[in-house]
Write a protein that holds these residues in place. Structure first.
Motif, PDB file in Angstrom:
ATOM      1  N   ASP A  71     -46.179  72.912 -36.963  1.00 29.27           N
ATOM      2  CA  ASP A  71     -45.975  73.948 -35.964  1.00 29.27           C
ATOM      3  C   ASP A  71     -44.484  74.284 -35.821  1.00 29.27           C
ATOM      4  OD1 ASP A  71     -46.854  75.534 -33.719  1.00 29.27           O
ATOM      5  OD2 ASP A  71     -45.859  74.028 -32.475  1.00 29.27           O
ATOM      6  N   PHE A  72     -43.672  73.250 -35.846  1.00 31.44           N
ATOM      7  CA  PHE A  72     -42.231  73.416 -35.633  1.00 31.44           C
ATOM      8  C   PHE A  72     -41.563  72.099 -35.983  1.00 31.44           C
ATOM      9  CE2 PHE A  72     -38.345  73.029 -33.179  1.00 31.44           C
ATOM     10  CZ  PHE A  72     -37.814  74.293 -33.214  1.00 31.44           C
ATOM     11  N   VAL A 113     -50.212  67.758 -32.946  1.00 35.54           N
ATOM     12  CA  VAL A 113     -49.634  69.101 -32.975  1.00 35.54           C
ATOM     13  C   VAL A 113     -49.482  69.643 -34.389  1.00 35.54           C
ATOM     14  CG1 VAL A 113     -48.434  69.182 -30.795  1.00 35.54           C
ATOM     15  CG2 VAL A 113     -47.431  68.015 -32.739  1.00 35.54           C
ATOM     16  N   LYS A 151     -31.965  77.380 -41.864  1.00 31.67           N
ATOM     17  CA  LYS A 151     -32.921  76.344 -41.469  1.00 31.67           C
ATOM     18  C   LYS A 151     -34.096  76.322 -42.458  1.00 31.67           C
ATOM     19  CE  LYS A 151     -35.653  74.647 -37.601  1.00 31.67           C
ATOM     20  NZ  LYS A 151     -36.150  74.843 -36.234  1.00 31.67           N
ATOM     21  N   ARG A 155     -40.969  66.487 -25.599  1.00 29.60           N
ATOM     22  CA  ARG A 155     -42.071  66.393 -26.562  1.00 29.60           C
ATOM     23  C   ARG A 155     -43.398  66.153 -25.860  1.00 29.60           C
ATOM     24  NH1 ARG A 155     -39.682  62.722 -31.489  1.00 29.60           N
ATOM     25  NH2 ARG A 155     -38.950  64.450 -32.768  1.00 29.60           N
ATOM     26  N   ARG A 180     -44.454  69.423 -24.512  1.00 28.98           N
ATOM     27  CA  ARG A 180     -44.892  70.307 -25.592  1.00 28.98           C
ATOM     28  C   ARG A 180     -46.294  69.928 -26.088  1.00 28.98           C
ATOM     29  NH1 ARG A 180     -44.350  75.347 -27.207  1.00 28.98           N
ATOM     30  NH2 ARG A 180     -46.481  75.045 -26.527  1.00 28.98           N
ATOM     31  N   ARG A 181     -46.510  68.615 -26.177  1.00 27.96           N
ATOM     32  CA  ARG A 181     -47.817  68.127 -26.644  1.00 27.96           C
ATOM     33  C   ARG A 181     -48.936  68.519 -25.696  1.00 27.96           C
ATOM     34  NH1 ARG A 181     -45.574  63.318 -28.358  1.00 27.96           N
ATOM     35  NH2 ARG A 181     -45.948  62.302 -26.352  1.00 27.96           N
ATOM     36  N   TYR A 231     -43.164  79.804 -37.319  1.00 33.14           N
ATOM     37  CA  TYR A 231     -42.451  80.246 -36.125  1.00 33.14           C
ATOM     38  C   TYR A 231     -41.139  80.946 -36.497  1.00 33.14           C
ATOM     39  CZ  TYR A 231     -39.645  79.633 -31.857  1.00 33.14           C
ATOM     40  OH  TYR A 231     -38.826  79.826 -30.768  1.00 33.14           O
ATOM     41  N   LEU A 269     -33.095  64.311 -36.022  1.00 30.57           N
ATOM     42  CA  LEU A 269     -32.895  63.874 -34.636  1.00 30.57           C
ATOM     43  C   LEU A 269     -32.415  62.430 -34.551  1.00 30.57           C
ATOM     44  CD1 LEU A 269     -35.791  65.292 -32.447  1.00 30.57           C
ATOM     45  CD2 LEU A 269     -33.380  65.207 -31.858  1.00 30.57           C
ATOM     46  N   PRO A 301     -37.295  70.362 -35.786  1.00 34.36           N
ATOM     47  CA  PRO A 301     -35.870  70.657 -35.616  1.00 34.36           C
ATOM     48  C   PRO A 301     -35.210  70.882 -36.974  1.00 34.36           C
ATOM     49  CG  PRO A 301     -36.499  68.695 -34.374  1.00 34.36           C
ATOM     50  CD  PRO A 301     -37.639  69.032 -35.267  1.00 34.36           C
ATOM     51  N   GLY A 302     -34.153  71.649 -36.967  1.00 35.46           N
ATOM     52  CA  GLY A 302     -33.447  71.938 -38.209  1.00 35.46           C
ATOM     53  C   GLY A 302     -32.479  70.840 -38.609  1.00 35.46           C
ATOM     54  N   PHE A 303     -32.507  69.725 -37.895  1.00 35.85           N
ATOM     55  CA  PHE A 303     -31.580  68.628 -38.203  1.00 35.85           C
ATOM     56  C   PHE A 303     -32.318  67.321 -37.979  1.00 35.85           C
ATOM     57  CE2 PHE A 303     -30.854  67.363 -33.798  1.00 35.85           C
ATOM     58  CZ  PHE A 303     -31.320  68.488 -33.135  1.00 35.85           C
ATOM     59  N   ASN A 338     -35.054  75.108 -27.740  1.00 41.86           N
ATOM     60  CA  ASN A 338     -35.688  75.685 -28.931  1.00 41.86           C
ATOM     61  C   ASN A 338     -35.157  75.090 -30.233  1.00 41.86           C
ATOM     62  OD1 ASN A 338     -33.219  77.059 -28.577  1.00 41.86           O
ATOM     63  ND2 ASN A 338     -33.915  78.666 -29.956  1.00 41.86           N
ATOM     64  N   GLU A 339     -34.168  74.185 -30.149  1.00 43.58           N
ATOM     65  CA  GLU A 339     -33.767  73.492 -31.378  1.00 43.58           C
ATOM     66  C   GLU A 339     -34.558  72.196 -31.548  1.00 43.58           C
ATOM     67  OE1 GLU A 339     -29.766  73.303 -32.617  1.00 43.58           O
ATOM     68  OE2 GLU A 339     -29.197  75.155 -31.599  1.00 43.58           O
ATOM     69  N   ILE A 340     -35.312  71.805 -30.532  1.00 36.47           N
ATOM     70  CA  ILE A 340     -36.053  70.542 -30.594  1.00 36.47           C
ATOM     71  C   ILE A 340     -37.553  70.787 -30.714  1.00 36.47           C
ATOM     72  CG2 ILE A 340     -36.424  68.297 -29.463  1.00 36.47           C
ATOM     73  CD1 ILE A 340     -33.499  68.804 -30.117  1.00 36.47           C
ATOM     74  N   VAL A 341     -38.080  71.745 -29.924  1.00 38.30           N
ATOM     75  CA  VAL A 341     -39.511  72.078 -29.990  1.00 38.30           C
ATOM     76  C   VAL A 341     -39.667  73.596 -30.027  1.00 38.30           C
ATOM     77  CG1 VAL A 341     -40.254  70.033 -28.695  1.00 38.30           C
ATOM     78  CG2 VAL A 341     -39.768  72.164 -27.486  1.00 38.30           C
ATOM     79  N   ARG A 342     -40.880  74.036 -30.303  1.00 37.58           N
ATOM     80  CA  ARG A 342     -41.168  75.470 -30.250  1.00 37.58           C
ATOM     81  C   ARG A 342     -41.224  75.901 -28.792  1.00 37.58           C
ATOM     82  NH1 ARG A 342     -45.755  78.028 -29.699  1.00 37.58           N
ATOM     83  NH2 ARG A 342     -47.038  76.216 -30.149  1.00 37.58           N
ATOM     84  N   VAL A 343     -40.559  76.989 -28.466  1.00 42.31           N
ATOM     85  CA  VAL A 343     -40.528  77.494 -27.095  1.00 42.31           C
ATOM     86  C   VAL A 343     -41.234  78.847 -27.081  1.00 42.31           C
ATOM     87  CG1 VAL A 343     -39.028  78.301 -25.229  1.00 42.31           C
ATOM     88  CG2 VAL A 343     -38.384  76.288 -26.557  1.00 42.31           C
ATOM     89  N   LEU A 361     -42.821  65.377 -33.730  1.00 40.79           N
ATOM     90  CA  LEU A 361     -43.302  65.431 -32.370  1.00 40.79           C
ATOM     91  C   LEU A 361     -44.363  64.380 -32.088  1.00 40.79           C
ATOM     92  CD1 LEU A 361     -42.914  67.256 -29.975  1.00 40.79           C
ATOM     93  CD2 LEU A 361     -44.574  68.818 -30.927  1.00 40.79           C
TER      94      LEU A 361
END
Lengths: 183, 604
Positions: free
Chosen positions: B567-568, B602, B511, A76, A79-80, B520, B574, B570-572, A141-146, B598
């Motif tokens: 922006d994005f 952002v 999702k 994170r 990403r930030r 996205y 965390l 997670p689909g679950f 890509n399941e945690i942040v935008r890639v 996040l």
């Protein structure tokens, strides 16, 4: 490759989450081109510089999957701070080898390792300093935008060089058939 | 797993009936399962040995077809039709009710090995849904009360043959009849008319008629026949494609139920023109109930010398028809996959060319025609090509049968001359508040009310004949998700873009459905659509994202109101992903938790 140095050096951060640092080794495999690379970019947070946390950067190269809370924090932070985030290698792209534990319950794994194996104390460590394991190992890509993915275990030095130089010179990164591989 | 018991006394007669021919493997497996409820490793091994083929060949076929089981599924195998029209008619509630009554989880066999309840792709009963299959027998017009009755019958272990007959009644629901559905049938009339023209004369009539295939692709039938006739080969085949798997389509079911004689005559005429002596009907497994009546009608035909040797007394005009069953595979509607399936193999599409007309069934020249196309052949024979070409539009001659279902007052079959406007069909069917119509099933296009003035014809809106109508209380996202699950399930897995792509599409839509999708994900869907539709091996893949793309572009609010502004994310959850580790480590400190997002800076 003949490249005109950019006006301002781009800043690059790299990190290894749950990986083997093999992708970083592959980065070193670009050999003498490293000298050319440091003319083009400046490394921020990276195992190469040993800087521990990153400031505003242009490109983040991240290897390894996300398996614990610390990985989440590092990812994170990158990403930030980074305009472009690249998932490097099989673990970052799909979860890779670490994701083999996804077939098991994480609680059972911890108990087996810390309580049932010979020579262990019958307690799962509970120090607040320790990062906790996630229920599963996740690709980035399941945690942040890639923004970009470079598959391979590891991707070859040539592939990384091609990708980086494309990104640095503002082109859409492209790998040819030979350097694009999944093993 | 239950101990594998081999029952030679059951299997041997089945294998003997199919002459021990490995080409009939699929038919043998279907019958074996009907007798034994599932195909144990022992059964598969016995069949492999008897047919002298590797057991892996048998396993490959068993695993390919959804309705063949290599694990026990109970004596009663209930499958709810999972098409969007069945869902709109309340099928999820009914299934939940049945699972509750039987104290079952979906897809899990009851402890006593009696019953299992699951889902299956569209069963072709959209005009009289919600529907289910019990051991491949269709039960239509389900209500909570009927579900209760079915549960009681299953619990009482009543044999299917003793269940009330009206459960299994399948209506024709012909709401508008024209040239085909409205004309009287005289046995042998079309055949005799064709014989009067002679093979070349009849072929010329076919050319004049400009008849095009009714399966959706619209290939000119006469061109196909000629190519087959002129291709070198020892034997030629006429195949009737009755694998009507396209969700929302049910016209072939009605044609085979009430107009089968015309299909037979159409096939015989095709044989007459091309020199084929053998016809095959590939009947989808969901329509197994049609098999016995079809066999009876075939016997009548043979008795009246409309099939067999020397048809209508013409020496040398020999033609006969056999029926093959499918076992739950949408991809087998693709003609080369269908041919593979006829040969007893997994139904994976072949690489074309060569096309079936030169290298089809058993590598011989083969014509594959849709059920409706073959019916139209009889009209061409009786009325002549020119008269036939007189109806419809310039490039789309004749009439077209449309299967209308969904939010309409009168679901059923509507036959119109080509060129009819979509709005006309909707008005006739009593669709007063339609916000969208899905044409040609899940692989087709989704039309907005602004497009209802368009015409059904190959020049404008081509269709295999299905109209799924969505009223103004419907959420098209549900439809998109339903199609995504359909294609993920039905992809044969042969090529990567389709196998992986359809699964990725389904995951992304799930999702978004769960409220975690951002712009996205929306962009990813677009990217995947481009990739899958341009690089898949067969038509299943290239059309799998058509409807999704239509919904995304023509109905922007469907997605917009579901996408998060962030922006994005997670689909679950965390933080919940750390719960198990917290529990075994006995921790609950601040470091043992993760924020949902996040952090600052952002959010868009």
């Amino acid at each position: 490759m003949n490249m005109r140095p950019p006006m301002k050096k781009l800043k690059v951060a790299t990190a290894s989450l749950s990986g083997c640092l093999g992708c970083h080794m592959s980065l070193l495999d670009i050999d003498e081109r490293l000298l050319e690379l440091v003319k083009l970019v400046e490394f921020d947070r990276s195992p190469i510089t040993d800087i521990k946390s990153c400031g505003p950067c242009d490109i983040a190269l991240i290897e390894g999957a996300v398996c614990n809370s610390e990985n989440v924090h590092v990812l994170r932070e990158l990403r930030r701070n980074c305009k472009m985030l690249v998932a490097v290698g099989a673990c970052a792209v799909t979860g890779g080898l670490p994701a083999q534990r996804n077939r098991f319950d994480v609680g059972e794994i911890l108990e087996r390792c810390y309580c049932e194996m010979p020579g262990t104390q019958s307690k799962v460590p509970d120090d607040p300093e320790l990062p906790l394991l996630l229920d599963k190992v996740y690709p980035l890509n399941e945690i942040v935008r890639v923004d970009y993915f470079i598959p391979g275990c590891p991707p070859s030095g040539d592939a990384l060089w091609k990708y980086l130089t494309d990104l640095i010179s503002g082109r859409m990164p492209r790998l040819d058939y030979q350097s694009f591989r999944f093993d | 797993m239950t101990e594998a018991i081999v029952e030679p006394e059951v299997l041997e007669p089945i294998i003997a009936r199919y002459n021990g021919d490995p080409g009939n493997l699929l038919q043998i497996l279907i019958e074996a399962q009907n007798a034994l409820d599932w195909l144990s490793p022992g059964t598969q091994g016995f069949i492999a040995k008897s047919l002298d083929i590797p057991v892996t060949h048998v396993a490959a076929v068993v695993q390919f077809y959804t309705h063949l089981y290599d694990t026990p599924r109970g004596k009663y195998r209930v499958l709810f039709s999972h098409n969007i029209t069945d869902r709109m008619a309340g099928s999820p509630t009914l299934m939940a009710h049945m699972l509750k009554r039987l104290k079952l989880k979906r897809g899990v066999v009851s402890d006593d090995g009696l019953v299992s309840v699951g889902k299956t792709s569209c069963t072709g009963m959209c005009d009289q849904g919600p529907a289910l299959l019990v051991n491949n027998r269709a039960i239509t017009r389900l209500t909570l009360r009927r579900i209760d009755e079915i549960c009681d019958l299953i619990r009482a272990r009543a044999p299917l043959a003793n269940w009330p007959a009206h459960y299994f009644r399948v209506e024709d629901n012909i709401e508008r009849a024209d040239m085909l559905l409205g004309s009287a049938y005289a046995p042998g009339e079309a055949l005799r008319a064709a014989i009067a023209c002679g093979p070349t004369g009849m072929m010329a009539e076919m050319k004049r008629s400009n008849l095009r295939g009714r399966g959706g692709a619209g290939f000119t039938t006469a061109v196909k026949w000629e190519a087959c006739r002129d291709a070198p080969g020892d034997e030629r085949y006429i195949v009737c494609n009755a694998d009507e798997g396209e969700p929302g389509t049910f016209k072939d079911r009605v044609l085979l139920q009430s107009f089968a004689e015309r299909v037979f005559e159409g096939m015989a005429i095709a044989g007459y023109c091309t020199g084929a002596r053998k016809g095959l009907i590939y009947l989808r497994g969901e329509y197994t109930y049609l098999r016995a009546p079809l066999e009876a009608k075939l016997s009548d035909f043979r008795r009246n010398r409309l099939l067999g040797m020397g048809i209508c007394g013409v020496p040398g005009f020999d033609f006969d028809i056999a029926i093959h069953l499918g076992a739950g595979a949408y991809v087998c509607g693709e003609e080369t996959a269908l041919i593979e399936s006829l040969e007893g193999k997994p139904g994976r599409p072949r690489i074309r060319p060569p096309f079936p007309v030169t290298c089809g069934y058993k590598n011989q020249p083969t014509v594959v025609n849709n059920v409706e196309t073959l019916c139209k052949v009889t009209e061409v024979a009786i009325h002549g090509g020119l008269a036939y070409a007189g109806t419809g539009t310039r490039q789309s001659a004749g009439t077209k049968i449309i299967s209308v279902s969904g939010d309409v007052e009168r679901p059923g079959l509507y036959e119109y001359p080509f060129g009819v406007r979509v709005s006309q069909v909707l008005e006739d069917a009593g669709a007063y508040d339609a916000i969208a119509v899905q044409i040609s099933g899940a692989a087709g296009q989704c039309l907005t009310p602004q497009e209802f003035g368009r015409r059904i014809a190959f020049e404008d809106v081509p269709t295999s004949g299905s109209f799924m109508v969505f009223g103004n209380n419907r959420d098209l996202f549900e439809a998109a998700l339903n199609y995504a699950h359909f294609f993920e399930h039905e992809s044969c897995g042969f090529c990567t873009p389709c196998r992986v792509g359809t699964a990725l599409i389904a995951r992304i839509l799930e999702k978004i459905h769960s409220g975690h999708g951002a712009r996205y994900e929306f962009n990813e869907l677009n990217r995947l659509h481009q990739l899958i539709s341009t690089s898949s091996h067969c038509g299943l893949g290239t059309t799998a994202t058509n409807a999704l793309h239509d919904i995304m572009t023509k109905f922007p609010t469907v997605f917009d109101r579901r996408l998060i502004r962030r922006d994005f994310e997670p689909g679950f959850d965390l933080d919940a992903a750390l719960a198990r580790a917290r529990e075994v480590a006995g921790r609950d400190d601040a470091n043992a938790h993760l924020d949902a997002h996040l952090g600052e800076g952002v959010d868009a």
